[in-house]
Design a protein around this motif. Structure first.
Motif, PDB file in Angstrom:
ATOM      1  N   LEU A 203       0.891  -1.170   0.000  1.00 43.61           N
ATOM      2  CA  LEU A 203       0.000   0.000   0.000  1.00 43.61           C
ATOM      3  C   LEU A 203       0.923   1.212   0.000  1.00 43.61           C
ATOM      4  CD1 LEU A 203      -2.780   1.366   0.346  1.00 43.61           C
ATOM      5  CD2 LEU A 203      -2.538   1.051   2.814  1.00 43.61           C
ATOM      6  N   SER A 204       0.924   1.941  -1.119  1.00 46.54           N
ATOM      7  CA  SER A 204       1.922   2.996  -1.312  1.00 46.54           C
ATOM      8  C   SER A 204       1.265   4.332  -1.608  1.00 46.54           C
ATOM      9  CB  SER A 204       2.841   2.651  -2.496  1.00 46.54           C
ATOM     10  OG  SER A 204       3.308   1.328  -2.391  1.00 46.54           O
ATOM     11  N   TRP A 205       1.913   5.380  -1.128  1.00 50.79           N
ATOM     12  CA  TRP A 205       1.440   6.719  -1.466  1.00 50.79           C
ATOM     13  C   TRP A 205       2.595   7.713  -1.329  1.00 50.79           C
ATOM     14  CZ3 TRP A 205       0.219   4.239   3.074  1.00 50.79           C
ATOM     15  CH2 TRP A 205       0.547   4.875   4.273  1.00 50.79           C
ATOM     16  N   PRO A 206       2.542   8.766  -2.109  1.00 45.04           N
ATOM     17  CA  PRO A 206       3.599   9.770  -2.010  1.00 45.04           C
ATOM     18  C   PRO A 206       3.402  10.649  -0.779  1.00 45.04           C
ATOM     19  CG  PRO A 206       2.009  10.413  -3.674  1.00 45.04           C
ATOM     20  CD  PRO A 206       1.551   9.090  -3.147  1.00 45.04           C
TER      21      PRO A 206
ATOM     22  N   ALA B 284       8.670  11.865  -1.265  1.00 43.21           N
ATOM     23  CA  ALA B 284       9.094  10.462  -1.215  1.00 43.21           C
ATOM     24  C   ALA B 284       7.839   9.607  -1.216  1.00 43.21           C
ATOM     25  CB  ALA B 284       9.925  10.224   0.039  1.00 43.21           C
ATOM     26  N   TYR B 285       8.013   8.323  -1.050  1.00 46.35           N
ATOM     27  CA  TYR B 285       6.868   7.407  -0.990  1.00 46.35           C
ATOM     28  C   TYR B 285       6.940   6.593   0.288  1.00 46.35           C
ATOM     29  CZ  TYR B 285       5.820   8.447  -5.824  1.00 46.35           C
ATOM     30  OH  TYR B 285       5.481   9.093  -6.985  1.00 46.35           O
ATOM     31  N   ILE B 286       5.787   6.364   0.873  1.00 49.21           N
ATOM     32  CA  ILE B 286       5.691   5.404   1.970  1.00 49.21           C
ATOM     33  C   ILE B 286       5.063   4.140   1.405  1.00 49.21           C
ATOM     34  CG2 ILE B 286       4.283   4.826   3.997  1.00 49.21           C
ATOM     35  CD1 ILE B 286       5.023   7.375   5.244  1.00 49.21           C
TER      36      ILE B 286
ATOM     37  N   ASP C 182       6.571  -4.971   7.215  1.00 53.13           N
ATOM     38  CA  ASP C 182       7.631  -4.131   6.672  1.00 53.13           C
ATOM     39  C   ASP C 182       7.069  -2.761   6.303  1.00 53.13           C
ATOM     40  OD1 ASP C 182       9.478  -6.121   6.944  1.00 53.13           O
ATOM     41  OD2 ASP C 182       9.122  -6.936   4.934  1.00 53.13           O
ATOM     42  N   ILE C 183       7.967  -1.833   6.242  1.00 56.40           N
ATOM     43  CA  ILE C 183       7.625  -0.502   5.749  1.00 56.40           C
ATOM     44  C   ILE C 183       8.849   0.022   5.024  1.00 56.40           C
ATOM     45  CG2 ILE C 183       8.374   0.672   7.874  1.00 56.40           C
ATOM     46  CD1 ILE C 183       6.048   2.634   7.448  1.00 56.40           C
ATOM     47  N   SER C 184       8.632   0.804   4.002  1.00 61.47           N
ATOM     48  CA  SER C 184       9.793   1.419   3.362  1.00 61.47           C
ATOM     49  C   SER C 184       9.464   2.855   3.001  1.00 61.47           C
ATOM     50  CB  SER C 184      10.223   0.637   2.117  1.00 61.47           C
ATOM     51  OG  SER C 184       9.403   0.973   1.021  1.00 61.47           O
ATOM     52  N   VAL C 185      10.490   3.652   3.007  1.00 56.20           N
ATOM     53  CA  VAL C 185      10.381   5.022   2.516  1.00 56.20           C
ATOM     54  C   VAL C 185      11.325   5.102   1.334  1.00 56.20           C
ATOM     55  CG1 VAL C 185      10.723   7.445   3.039  1.00 56.20           C
ATOM     56  CG2 VAL C 185       9.826   5.920   4.791  1.00 56.20           C
TER      57      VAL C 185
END
Lengths: 206, 223
Positions: free
Chosen positions: A90-93, A105-107, A136-139
């Motif tokens: 699930l991604s968003w800027p 950036a994006y989360i 997990d989470i990424s930036v």
């Protein structure tokens, strides 16, 4: 006289442009300055702190983006894994919640799911809380998160907690959801995250 | 049509005679909001009316209304990511509304029993109303929990209109119904669980007459 006509036409065009402008729907939480309230109205708004600085998904000016204008949409994409599982992202800027944000950036909130995971399975996650840093989470600086298939050398990866307070599939196959999240990514701490999304079908890829 | 005009003429004629004195009246009672059906708000209204003109042809008066608020209660749900706490809790939501209105109106009335100066009256009014709502979630741990779709405080000022129907008896006591319209103002784009208040009041009070016209005094002495 020519100038007056010019101003009048310009004014009318600006008025018409302003009429169709989608709302920002960023309603401040009085307990958490810079963040939006936790809502479930399909506002497509997500806010969080990163090391105490408020971040929000950006607003795309409809004068440039046309029908894509408004709050930047999130996406819900299942990425193929090499092993027995896939990764649901699930991604968003995001950008700093200031008058003149300078960087974006994006989360990516990442869930390990079975290969046969479907949209219905995702809707069934409604009401579930995934804690103890099991996700997990990424930036990242681009849309893709770090994994074996899509490598973003600038991406920071960490662990997160997610609470899908409510998820519903709409009649147009869009998915609306609201929830909370936090995480630790490298030396950065993400806190007080909340999202209220309405993801159109085109941005759901299972 | 002629009958209607005759009735209207009589009504105006009698109404002028009733309002031919200056007065200040003070009344109070109970107010119930008719806009919020799920959580109706109650209040104790305090109404002061002042009719400064004593001439027969001037029924203009001013009215100040303040509704002493009685809080209404609803519920909200809060959620947390903290694994050591329950995932969600139901909170008691306390909404305290405050309504202050300054009216201007005209009193129209007629005697039911002239000997006792009992009269029936109707007051159409227009005014400026200020409504404020204070929202508080009781026992809310705002460090760990987030309320979903929270209500927030609101204050707006707007034009309103109202109608009062009352009865003046035993010389100067009054009993009065007061129905007030909703506000013209909007609440804004953020959805709130409550609406602007439209009070329906039942008031009892007393009228302090002063500056009576000679004709009025003579009539009073006669009786």
């Amino acid at each position: 006289m020519k100038n007056i006509k010019h101003y009048f036409i310009s004014g009318c065009l600006l008025f018409l442009a302003g009429c169709g402008k989608p709302p920002r729907n960023l309603y401040s939480d009085q307990d958490d300055p810079g963040l939006s309230r936790l809502t479930y109205y399909g506002y497509n708004i997500a806010t969080n702190y990163i090391n105490g600085v408020a971040y929000v998904n950006p607003y795309n000016d409809p004068n440039y983006y046309g029908f894509g204008g408004g709050n930047a949409n999130p996406s819900l994409i299942k990425y193929l894994g090499k092993g027995a599982t896939d990764t649901l992202a699930l991604s968003w800027p995001i950008e700093e919640n200031t008058q003149s944000p300078v960087s974006s950036a994006y989360i990516n909130l990442l869930l390990i799911v079975p290969k046969n995971f479907t949209a219905s399975n995702f809707v069934a996650l409604s009401g579930q809380r995934f804690t103890n840093n099991t996700n997990d989470i990424s930036v990242s600086s681009n849309y893709y998160f770090y994994n074996s298939n899509f490598y973003d050398s600038t991406a920071l990866v960490g662990t997160s907690n997610i609470y899908f307070i409510d998820i519903q599939e709409r009649t147009d196959s869009a998915i609306s959801m609201t929830g909370l999240f936090n995480g630790i990514v490298g030396n950065d701490t993400i806190t007080n995250g909340r999202f209220d999304f309405y993801i159109p079908k085109a941005l759901i890829r299972f | 049509m002629i009958k209607l005009l005759t009735v209207l003429g009589c009504f105006v004629l009698f109404s002028l005679s009733v309002s031919a004195q200056s007065y200040v009246s003070l009344s109070t009672g109970i107010s119930r909001d008719v806009s919020n059906n799920a959580v109706p708000f109650y209040a104790i209204p305090v109404t002061i009316q002042w009719k400064p003109f004593r001439k027969y042809l001037n029924g203009l008066f001013f009215e100040t209304d303040y509704d002493i608020p009685i809080a209404g209660y609803s519920t909200g749900t809060a959620y947390t990511l903290n694994p050591s706490l329950p995932a969600s809790v139901t909170l008691k939501e306390k909404i305290t509304p405050s309504v202050f209105t300054q009216f201007m109106g005209v009193t129209l009335g007629w005697y039911i029993d002239a000997s006792k100066r009992n009269s029936f009256f109707i007051n159409p009014l227009v005014g400026i109303c200020d409504q404020s709502f204070s929202v508080k979630y009781e026992n809310y741990d705002n460090k760990n929990y987030e309320v979903l779709n929270p209500d927030v405080n609101l204050e707006k000022t707007s034009l309103v209109c109202a109608i009062e129907i009352g009865y003046k008896f035993h010389n100067d006591f009054i009993a009065m119904f007061h129905a007030q319209s909703g506000m013209l103002a909007t609440k804004g784009s953020y959805p709130l669980s409550y609406e602007f208040i439209s009070p329906l009041q039942l008031n009892f009070g007393y009228t302090f007459n002063y500056n009576k016209q000679a004709k009025s005094r003579k009539r009073h002495e006669k009786y």
